[in-house]
Design a protein around this motif. Sequence first.
Motif, PDB file in Angstrom:
ATOM      1  N   PHE A  22      48.139  24.761 -53.107  1.00 23.69           N
ATOM      2  CA  PHE A  22      47.087  23.750 -53.019  1.00 23.69           C
ATOM      3  C   PHE A  22      46.362  23.961 -51.701  1.00 23.69           C
ATOM      4  O   PHE A  22      46.989  23.981 -50.634  1.00 23.69           O
ATOM      5  CB  PHE A  22      47.733  22.359 -53.054  1.00 23.69           C
ATOM      6  N   ALA A  23      45.042  24.133 -51.752  1.00 22.78           N
ATOM      7  CA  ALA A  23      44.245  24.358 -50.540  1.00 22.78           C
ATOM      8  C   ALA A  23      43.377  23.143 -50.257  1.00 22.78           C
ATOM      9  O   ALA A  23      42.734  22.610 -51.166  1.00 22.78           O
ATOM     10  CB  ALA A  23      43.367  25.597 -50.695  1.00 22.78           C
ATOM     11  N   ILE A  24      43.369  22.711 -49.006  1.00 20.39           N
ATOM     12  CA  ILE A  24      42.542  21.593 -48.571  1.00 20.39           C
ATOM     13  C   ILE A  24      41.506  22.136 -47.600  1.00 20.39           C
ATOM     14  O   ILE A  24      41.859  22.659 -46.534  1.00 20.39           O
ATOM     15  CB  ILE A  24      43.375  20.500 -47.887  1.00 20.39           C
ATOM     16  N   ASP A  25      40.235  22.044 -47.975  1.00 22.09           N
ATOM     17  CA  ASP A  25      39.143  22.542 -47.149  1.00 22.09           C
ATOM     18  C   ASP A  25      38.349  21.370 -46.569  1.00 22.09           C
ATOM     19  O   ASP A  25      38.249  20.310 -47.187  1.00 22.09           O
ATOM     20  CB  ASP A  25      38.191  23.404 -47.980  1.00 22.09           C
ATOM     21  N   GLY A  26      37.756  21.581 -45.420  1.00 16.81           N
ATOM     22  CA  GLY A  26      36.918  20.547 -44.829  1.00 16.81           C
ATOM     23  C   GLY A  26      36.688  20.825 -43.365  1.00 16.81           C
ATOM     24  O   GLY A  26      37.353  21.682 -42.765  1.00 16.81           O
ATOM     25  N   PRO A  27      35.739  20.113 -42.751  1.00 16.95           N
ATOM     26  CA  PRO A  27      35.452  20.365 -41.341  1.00 16.95           C
ATOM     27  C   PRO A  27      36.613  19.998 -40.441  1.00 16.95           C
ATOM     28  O   PRO A  27      37.513  19.239 -40.831  1.00 16.95           O
ATOM     29  CB  PRO A  27      34.234  19.459 -41.071  1.00 16.95           C
ATOM     30  N   LYS A  28      36.610  20.543 -39.262  1.00 18.55           N
ATOM     31  CA  LYS A  28      37.653  20.212 -38.296  1.00 18.55           C
ATOM     32  C   LYS A  28      37.622  18.718 -37.993  1.00 18.55           C
ATOM     33  O   LYS A  28      36.577  18.102 -37.910  1.00 18.55           O
ATOM     34  CB  LYS A  28      37.443  21.008 -37.008  1.00 18.55           C
ATOM     35  N   THR A 100      45.458  24.754 -45.369  1.00 21.45           N
ATOM     36  CA  THR A 100      44.333  23.971 -44.865  1.00 21.45           C
ATOM     37  C   THR A 100      43.389  24.912 -44.120  1.00 21.45           C
ATOM     38  O   THR A 100      43.835  25.810 -43.402  1.00 21.45           O
ATOM     39  CB  THR A 100      44.793  22.846 -43.926  1.00 21.45           C
ATOM     40  N   GLY A 101      42.088  24.697 -44.311  1.00 24.99           N
ATOM     41  CA  GLY A 101      41.102  25.567 -43.677  1.00 24.99           C
ATOM     42  C   GLY A 101      39.854  24.810 -43.294  1.00 24.99           C
ATOM     43  O   GLY A 101      39.404  23.934 -44.030  1.00 24.99           O
ATOM     44  N   SER A 102      39.305  25.122 -42.137  1.00 24.74           N
ATOM     45  CA  SER A 102      38.085  24.462 -41.670  1.00 24.74           C
ATOM     46  C   SER A 102      36.890  25.398 -41.699  1.00 24.74           C
ATOM     47  O   SER A 102      35.854  25.107 -41.117  1.00 24.74           O
ATOM     48  CB  SER A 102      38.281  23.923 -40.247  1.00 24.74           C
ATOM     49  N   ALA A 103      37.039  26.537 -42.381  1.00 24.96           N
ATOM     50  CA  ALA A 103      35.913  27.466 -42.527  1.00 24.96           C
ATOM     51  C   ALA A 103      36.233  28.441 -43.644  1.00 24.96           C
ATOM     52  O   ALA A 103      37.396  28.698 -43.950  1.00 24.96           O
ATOM     53  CB  ALA A 103      35.660  28.239 -41.229  1.00 24.96           C
ATOM     54  N   GLY A 170      33.898   8.986 -39.187  1.00 22.83           N
ATOM     55  CA  GLY A 170      35.035   9.046 -40.093  1.00 22.83           C
ATOM     56  C   GLY A 170      36.061  10.069 -39.676  1.00 22.83           C
ATOM     57  O   GLY A 170      36.980  10.371 -40.444  1.00 22.83           O
ATOM     58  N   PHE A 171      35.941  10.637 -38.476  1.00 25.12           N
ATOM     59  CA  PHE A 171      36.960  11.540 -37.955  1.00 25.12           C
ATOM     60  C   PHE A 171      38.096  10.684 -37.394  1.00 25.12           C
ATOM     61  O   PHE A 171      37.885   9.942 -36.414  1.00 25.12           O
ATOM     62  CB  PHE A 171      36.390  12.438 -36.864  1.00 25.12           C
ATOM     63  N   PRO A 172      39.293  10.742 -37.968  1.00 24.34           N
ATOM     64  CA  PRO A 172      40.345   9.792 -37.593  1.00 24.34           C
ATOM     65  C   PRO A 172      40.646   9.740 -36.102  1.00 24.34           C
ATOM     66  O   PRO A 172      40.792   8.651 -35.532  1.00 24.34           O
ATOM     67  CB  PRO A 172      41.560  10.303 -38.387  1.00 24.34           C
ATOM     68  N   GLY A 173      40.763  10.888 -35.460  1.00 20.74           N
ATOM     69  CA  GLY A 173      41.100  10.887 -34.048  1.00 20.74           C
ATOM     70  C   GLY A 173      39.997  10.338 -33.172  1.00 20.74           C
ATOM     71  O   GLY A 173      40.261   9.683 -32.152  1.00 20.74           O
ATOM     72  N   ILE A 174      38.745  10.578 -33.546  1.00 20.16           N
ATOM     73  CA  ILE A 174      37.614  10.139 -32.733  1.00 20.16           C
ATOM     74  C   ILE A 174      37.357   8.648 -32.887  1.00 20.16           C
ATOM     75  O   ILE A 174      37.067   7.945 -31.916  1.00 20.16           O
ATOM     76  CB  ILE A 174      36.350  10.951 -33.099  1.00 20.16           C
ATOM     77  N   ASP A 187      29.872  14.466 -28.897  1.00 20.12           N
ATOM     78  CA  ASP A 187      29.023  15.471 -28.250  1.00 20.12           C
ATOM     79  C   ASP A 187      29.785  16.776 -28.052  1.00 20.12           C
ATOM     80  O   ASP A 187      29.250  17.875 -28.259  1.00 20.12           O
ATOM     81  CB  ASP A 187      28.521  14.950 -26.900  1.00 20.12           C
ATOM     82  N   THR A 188      31.047  16.656 -27.639  1.00 15.46           N
ATOM     83  CA  THR A 188      31.881  17.838 -27.451  1.00 15.46           C
ATOM     84  C   THR A 188      32.121  18.554 -28.780  1.00 15.46           C
ATOM     85  O   THR A 188      32.123  19.789 -28.846  1.00 15.46           O
ATOM     86  CB  THR A 188      33.225  17.440 -26.817  1.00 15.46           C
ATOM     87  N   TYR A 189      32.323  17.779 -29.843  1.00 13.14           N
ATOM     88  CA  TYR A 189      32.530  18.351 -31.178  1.00 13.14           C
ATOM     89  C   TYR A 189      31.331  19.214 -31.557  1.00 13.14           C
ATOM     90  O   TYR A 189      31.471  20.345 -32.018  1.00 13.14           O
ATOM     91  CB  TYR A 189      32.711  17.206 -32.178  1.00 13.14           C
ATOM     92  N   ILE A 190      30.138  18.681 -31.360  1.00 12.27           N
ATOM     93  CA  ILE A 190      28.911  19.415 -31.699  1.00 12.27           C
ATOM     94  C   ILE A 190      28.786  20.671 -30.846  1.00 12.27           C
ATOM     95  O   ILE A 190      28.456  21.753 -31.338  1.00 12.27           O
ATOM     96  CB  ILE A 190      27.684  18.506 -31.515  1.00 12.27           C
TER      97      ILE A 190
END
Length: 416
Positions: A22-28, A100-103, A170-174, A187-190
Amino acid sequence: MDYLRRAIDQELDKWLPFAPAFAIDGPKGVGKTVTAARRADVEIYLDDPLQLEILESDPRLQSFAEGTVLLDEWQRLPYVWDAVRRHVDRGAPAGRFLLTGSATPHDSRGTHSGAGRILSVRMRPMALFERGVVETTVSFGAIIRGETPKIGGQTPFVLADYLHEIGASGFPGIRRMPDALRSAQLDTYIQRVIDRDLPELGFFSRRPETLRRWMAAYGAASSTTASYTKIMSATTDGDGEQPAKSTALAYRDHLAQIWLLDEVPGWQPLGNELGRLGQAPKHQLADPALALRLLNLDDRELLTSRGAPLIGPLFESLATLSIRVAAQSESARVGHLRTRNGDREVDLIVEGQEGQIVAVEVKLAATVGDEDVRHLLWLRRQLGDRIADLVIITTGEYAYRRRDGIVVVPLSLLGQ
């Protein structure tokens, strides 16, 4: 810190007992690793140089103990995908691998798609209903299934609360951070996307500031079908120079490759009963908070003259995020409808597995009048029994069903 259950957990509950991989894709930053690690017996993090080196010494993945193996950021070692696929071909047990992959790796042309072997799903930033800010009363999944659920409920949310949620991200940590730190972290994320994530994919921008301006122009076009030419024109810098068309297209493609763009495609029915429909996608960033920061705004500034024009589009972005997360749990597709001459538009068309349609309009207003539902009623006249339900999402206080059958629901009450 307590884990907030995500919509994708329902998919994992459903499929892991049957799917070997099972692969989960999405942004970091969307929570892929935390969600997957809760189900793993062995965790391998490929962004850790030591663990990456260990995995490079075991390219066939033969040294793992029994149980579920998490391979986090697998795209850093693309042949891992093929190694997992081969294990599946040889009869790997259900729930053996979580990737899991972010790209999408830039050197994956020789990598097998994994179709039929590796089940892939997309994980997005947290929908509003996943954030636990209000107890939801209306199930969008039940609406898709045509179960005609009872519509009701009252919310304490007002416009300012929705604007706060747009900025909180919606980024849980942020989103757990204090306001000032949250803006700095976004800003750092961008900046990391520009300085590190894209170069790691092999894309090096000769003029990073031009890339950032293009991203800002794209964010300003949220929830619109503005042409890429128009977005490119808005990227003009102080000396009047624009990026070349090929450069702008490269920006789009590479940002999509790291899941940062989440465009809503133009919907096309199987027949031509609606006439000629537009094909242009509706522009959306993965999270509306990114659009705010790209434009150097926070949620409080949305109520100023500079930010006010973005309130409607970014509220639609937040609603679109929530609808897409809920629809994915039902294996439903999401598009938008716009006739070629622009006289008919429906913000979101959700098409279920059996072809049933839920049409959704997003209104910033707290109340709904007959003028607001005319496109939905037109669509019901055209498609008849294919319409499972019609929905208007608002910023109002109450959820209810109108006398014409249309569901009116505040976004904060809309759940999975």
